[in-house]
Write a protein that holds these residues in place. Structure first.
Motif, PDB file in Angstrom:
ATOM      1  N   LEU A  22       0.831  -1.213   0.000  1.00  0.00           N
ATOM      2  CA  LEU A  22       0.000   0.000   0.000  1.00  0.00           C
ATOM      3  C   LEU A  22       0.862   1.259   0.000  1.00  0.00           C
ATOM      4  CD1 LEU A  22      -2.826  -1.033   2.491  1.00  0.00           C
ATOM      5  CD2 LEU A  22      -3.023  -0.713   0.012  1.00  0.00           C
ATOM      6  N   MET A  23       1.933   1.244   0.791  1.00  0.00           N
ATOM      7  CA  MET A  23       2.853   2.382   0.789  1.00  0.00           C
ATOM      8  C   MET A  23       3.453   2.583  -0.591  1.00  0.00           C
ATOM      9  SD  MET A  23       4.869   1.776   4.413  1.00  0.00           S
ATOM     10  CE  MET A  23       6.223   2.835   3.968  1.00  0.00           C
ATOM     11  N   LEU A  24       3.849   1.490  -1.229  1.00  0.00           N
ATOM     12  CA  LEU A  24       4.423   1.556  -2.573  1.00  0.00           C
ATOM     13  C   LEU A  24       3.415   2.116  -3.565  1.00  0.00           C
ATOM     14  CD1 LEU A  24       6.473   0.878  -4.816  1.00  0.00           C
ATOM     15  CD2 LEU A  24       5.627  -1.484  -4.734  1.00  0.00           C
ATOM     16  N   TRP A  25       2.225   1.566  -3.577  1.00  0.00           N
ATOM     17  CA  TRP A  25       1.205   1.955  -4.552  1.00  0.00           C
ATOM     18  C   TRP A  25       0.792   3.427  -4.384  1.00  0.00           C
ATOM     19  CZ3 TRP A  25      -0.649   0.608  -9.010  1.00  0.00           C
ATOM     20  CH2 TRP A  25      -1.852   1.149  -9.456  1.00  0.00           C
ATOM     21  N   TYR A  26       0.360   3.777  -3.189  1.00  0.00           N
ATOM     22  CA  TYR A  26      -0.124   5.137  -2.981  1.00  0.00           C
ATOM     23  C   TYR A  26       1.016   6.153  -2.941  1.00  0.00           C
ATOM     24  CZ  TYR A  26      -4.732   3.230  -2.401  1.00  0.00           C
ATOM     25  OH  TYR A  26      -5.919   2.584  -2.637  1.00  0.00           O
ATOM     26  N   GLY A  27       2.181   5.727  -2.470  1.00  0.00           N
ATOM     27  CA  GLY A  27       3.343   6.611  -2.502  1.00  0.00           C
ATOM     28  C   GLY A  27       3.756   6.922  -3.930  1.00  0.00           C
ATOM     29  N   ALA A  28       3.723   5.917  -4.806  1.00  0.00           N
ATOM     30  CA  ALA A  28       4.062   6.146  -6.216  1.00  0.00           C
ATOM     31  C   ALA A  28       3.054   7.097  -6.861  1.00  0.00           C
ATOM     32  CB  ALA A  28       4.116   4.818  -6.965  1.00  0.00           C
ATOM     33  N   GLN A  29       1.774   6.903  -6.568  1.00  0.00           N
ATOM     34  CA  GLN A  29       0.763   7.809  -7.122  1.00  0.00           C
ATOM     35  C   GLN A  29       0.994   9.239  -6.641  1.00  0.00           C
ATOM     36  OE1 GLN A  29      -3.024   6.082  -6.050  1.00  0.00           O
ATOM     37  NE2 GLN A  29      -3.076   4.838  -7.904  1.00  0.00           N
ATOM     38  N   LEU A  30       1.276   9.406  -5.356  1.00  0.00           N
ATOM     39  CA  LEU A  30       1.519  10.728  -4.801  1.00  0.00           C
ATOM     40  C   LEU A  30       2.786  11.342  -5.389  1.00  0.00           C
ATOM     41  CD1 LEU A  30       0.566  12.860  -2.764  1.00  0.00           C
ATOM     42  CD2 LEU A  30       1.906  11.658  -1.020  1.00  0.00           C
ATOM     43  N   THR A  31       3.825  10.544  -5.525  1.00  0.00           N
ATOM     44  CA  THR A  31       5.079  11.039  -6.091  1.00  0.00           C
ATOM     45  C   THR A  31       4.867  11.523  -7.519  1.00  0.00           C
ATOM     46  OG1 THR A  31       6.375   9.550  -4.689  1.00  0.00           O
ATOM     47  CG2 THR A  31       7.469  10.419  -6.651  1.00  0.00           C
ATOM     48  N   GLN A  72      13.970  24.432  -4.987  1.00  0.00           N
ATOM     49  CA  GLN A  72      13.689  24.212  -6.405  1.00  0.00           C
ATOM     50  C   GLN A  72      13.976  22.787  -6.892  1.00  0.00           C
ATOM     51  OE1 GLN A  72      12.061  26.694  -8.108  1.00  0.00           O
ATOM     52  NE2 GLN A  72      12.073  27.556  -6.056  1.00  0.00           N
ATOM     53  N   VAL A  73      13.523  21.816  -6.133  1.00  0.00           N
ATOM     54  CA  VAL A  73      13.562  20.418  -6.566  1.00  0.00           C
ATOM     55  C   VAL A  73      12.112  19.927  -6.622  1.00  0.00           C
ATOM     56  CG1 VAL A  73      15.885  19.976  -5.668  1.00  0.00           C
ATOM     57  CG2 VAL A  73      13.904  19.515  -4.227  1.00  0.00           C
ATOM     58  N   PRO A  74      11.853  18.869  -7.376  1.00  0.00           N
ATOM     59  CA  PRO A  74      10.465  18.402  -7.508  1.00  0.00           C
ATOM     60  C   PRO A  74       9.820  18.074  -6.163  1.00  0.00           C
ATOM     61  CG  PRO A  74      11.849  17.338  -9.132  1.00  0.00           C
ATOM     62  CD  PRO A  74      12.768  18.093  -8.210  1.00  0.00           C
ATOM     63  N   GLU A  75       8.593  18.508  -5.998  1.00  0.00           N
ATOM     64  CA  GLU A  75       7.807  18.246  -4.792  1.00  0.00           C
ATOM     65  C   GLU A  75       7.636  16.744  -4.560  1.00  0.00           C
ATOM     66  OE1 GLU A  75       5.811  19.382  -1.467  1.00  0.00           O
ATOM     67  OE2 GLU A  75       6.267  20.948  -2.924  1.00  0.00           O
ATOM     68  N   GLY A  76       7.667  15.960  -5.632  1.00  0.00           N
ATOM     69  CA  GLY A  76       7.529  14.513  -5.513  1.00  0.00           C
ATOM     70  C   GLY A  76       8.639  13.860  -4.710  1.00  0.00           C
ATOM     71  N   LEU A  77       9.766  14.553  -4.525  1.00  0.00           N
ATOM     72  CA  LEU A  77      10.848  13.998  -3.713  1.00  0.00           C
ATOM     73  C   LEU A  77      10.427  13.820  -2.258  1.00  0.00           C
ATOM     74  CD1 LEU A  77      14.060  15.804  -5.017  1.00  0.00           C
ATOM     75  CD2 LEU A  77      13.414  13.400  -5.288  1.00  0.00           C
ATOM     76  N   ARG A  78       9.420  14.588  -1.824  1.00  0.00           N
ATOM     77  CA  ARG A  78       8.948  14.435  -0.444  1.00  0.00           C
ATOM     78  C   ARG A  78       8.316  13.059  -0.218  1.00  0.00           C
ATOM     79  NH1 ARG A  78       8.644  19.635   2.197  1.00  0.00           N
ATOM     80  NH2 ARG A  78       8.208  21.279   0.699  1.00  0.00           N
ATOM     81  N   SER A  79       7.631  12.544  -1.214  1.00  0.00           N
ATOM     82  CA  SER A  79       6.944  11.255  -1.045  1.00  0.00           C
ATOM     83  C   SER A  79       7.714  10.087  -1.658  1.00  0.00           C
ATOM     84  CB  SER A  79       5.534  11.326  -1.638  1.00  0.00           C
ATOM     85  OG  SER A  79       5.583  11.724  -2.985  1.00  0.00           O
ATOM     86  N   LEU A  80       8.809  10.348  -2.332  1.00  0.00           N
ATOM     87  CA  LEU A  80       9.608   9.259  -2.903  1.00  0.00           C
ATOM     88  C   LEU A  80      10.133   8.295  -1.843  1.00  0.00           C
ATOM     89  CD1 LEU A  80      10.643   8.069  -5.531  1.00  0.00           C
ATOM     90  CD2 LEU A  80      12.655   9.543  -5.328  1.00  0.00           C
ATOM     91  N   PRO A  81      10.608   8.774  -0.677  1.00  0.00           N
ATOM     92  CA  PRO A  81      11.027   7.813   0.360  1.00  0.00           C
ATOM     93  C   PRO A  81       9.889   6.913   0.835  1.00  0.00           C
ATOM     94  CG  PRO A  81      11.934   9.970   0.828  1.00  0.00           C
ATOM     95  CD  PRO A  81      10.952  10.150  -0.299  1.00  0.00           C
ATOM     96  N   LEU A  82       8.659   7.412   0.846  1.00  0.00           N
ATOM     97  CA  LEU A  82       7.491   6.594   1.188  1.00  0.00           C
ATOM     98  C   LEU A  82       7.355   5.454   0.190  1.00  0.00           C
ATOM     99  CD1 LEU A  82       4.688   6.159   2.646  1.00  0.00           C
ATOM    100  CD2 LEU A  82       3.765   7.733   0.936  1.00  0.00           C
ATOM    101  N   THR A  83       7.510   5.765  -1.078  1.00  0.00           N
ATOM    102  CA  THR A  83       7.399   4.767  -2.143  1.00  0.00           C
ATOM    103  C   THR A  83       8.506   3.729  -2.043  1.00  0.00           C
ATOM    104  OG1 THR A  83       6.472   6.509  -3.544  1.00  0.00           O
ATOM    105  CG2 THR A  83       7.218   4.502  -4.646  1.00  0.00           C
ATOM    106  N   VAL A  84       9.729   4.191  -1.917  1.00  0.00           N
ATOM    107  CA  VAL A  84      10.879   3.278  -1.831  1.00  0.00           C
ATOM    108  C   VAL A  84      10.810   2.452  -0.547  1.00  0.00           C
ATOM    109  CG1 VAL A  84      13.404   3.159  -1.665  1.00  0.00           C
ATOM    110  CG2 VAL A  84      12.325   4.742  -3.283  1.00  0.00           C
ATOM    111  N   GLY A  85      10.473   3.100   0.563  1.00  0.00           N
ATOM    112  CA  GLY A  85      10.336   2.377   1.829  1.00  0.00           C
ATOM    113  C   GLY A  85       9.269   1.304   1.751  1.00  0.00           C
TER     114      GLY A  85
END
Length: 175
Positions: A114-123, A135-148
């Motif tokens: 679930l973390m992978l799926w929804y984290g990827a969608q959010l990223t 000035q880096v992509p906002e998706g970097l905030r949720s990328l650790p959620l996806t990878v974790g």
């Protein structure tokens, strides 16, 4: 391991790869913690000595905390150091204990999925906008959620494979 049962080469390779991934995660979280400490030192120095607060520190710190939290949690799953209550599990007969361990690993794997799926969608959703000040992509905030999440799923599958083959080394599951 309590018995001298041979470990199949495929399981040895799987274990080596998972251990290697966990090692890299530990290095990344350790370096991130050091960087976090250094940049907060810079924040204090800039604010109180230079009278010029470096505003980027807060945004970078949030990224580092996400990395530390989610990669650290994945390593905790791999090394069996995550928060768990084993009192019930250790007080039941071995057969029931094994069922509890399987349920725990399945739940952890499901949570990781679930973390992978929804984290990827959010990223992906947030990747098009930038984090102010750095000035880096906002998706970097949720990328650790996806990878974790992916790592928790992967480590849980590894535990289930070892358990299925009778090679599980967790003390509370094979005592």
């Amino acid at each position: 391991m309590s018995d001298a049962r041979p470990v199949p080469p495929m399981v040895q390779r799987m274990t080596a790869v998972l251990d290697g991934i966990a090692f890299v995660c530990r290095i990344l979280t350790g370096v991130s913690l050091v960087v976090l400490t250094v940049i907060f030192g810079w924040l204090v120095f800039g604010r109180y000595v230079l009278n010029a607060t470096p505003t980027w520190v807060e945004q970078v710190a949030l990224l580092l905390v996400m990395l530390i939290a989610f990669l650290g949690a994945a390593v905790g799953v791999h090394e069996h150091t995550h928060l768990s209550v084993t009192m019930l599990r250790t007080s039941v007969p071995m057969r029931v204990r094994t069922i509890f361990v399987v349920i725990t690993d399945l739940a952890m794997g499901g949570f990781g999925a679930l973390m992978l799926w929804y984290g990827a969608q959010l990223t992906l959703f947030k990747w098009g906008s930038l984090i102010p000040l750095i000035q880096v992509p906002e998706g970097l905030r949720s990328l650790p959620l996806t990878v974790g999440g992916a790592l928790i799923l992967l480590f849980s599958i590894g535990h289930l494979i070892r358990l299925y083959l009778g090679l599980d080394e967790r003390r509370d599951s094979i005592e």
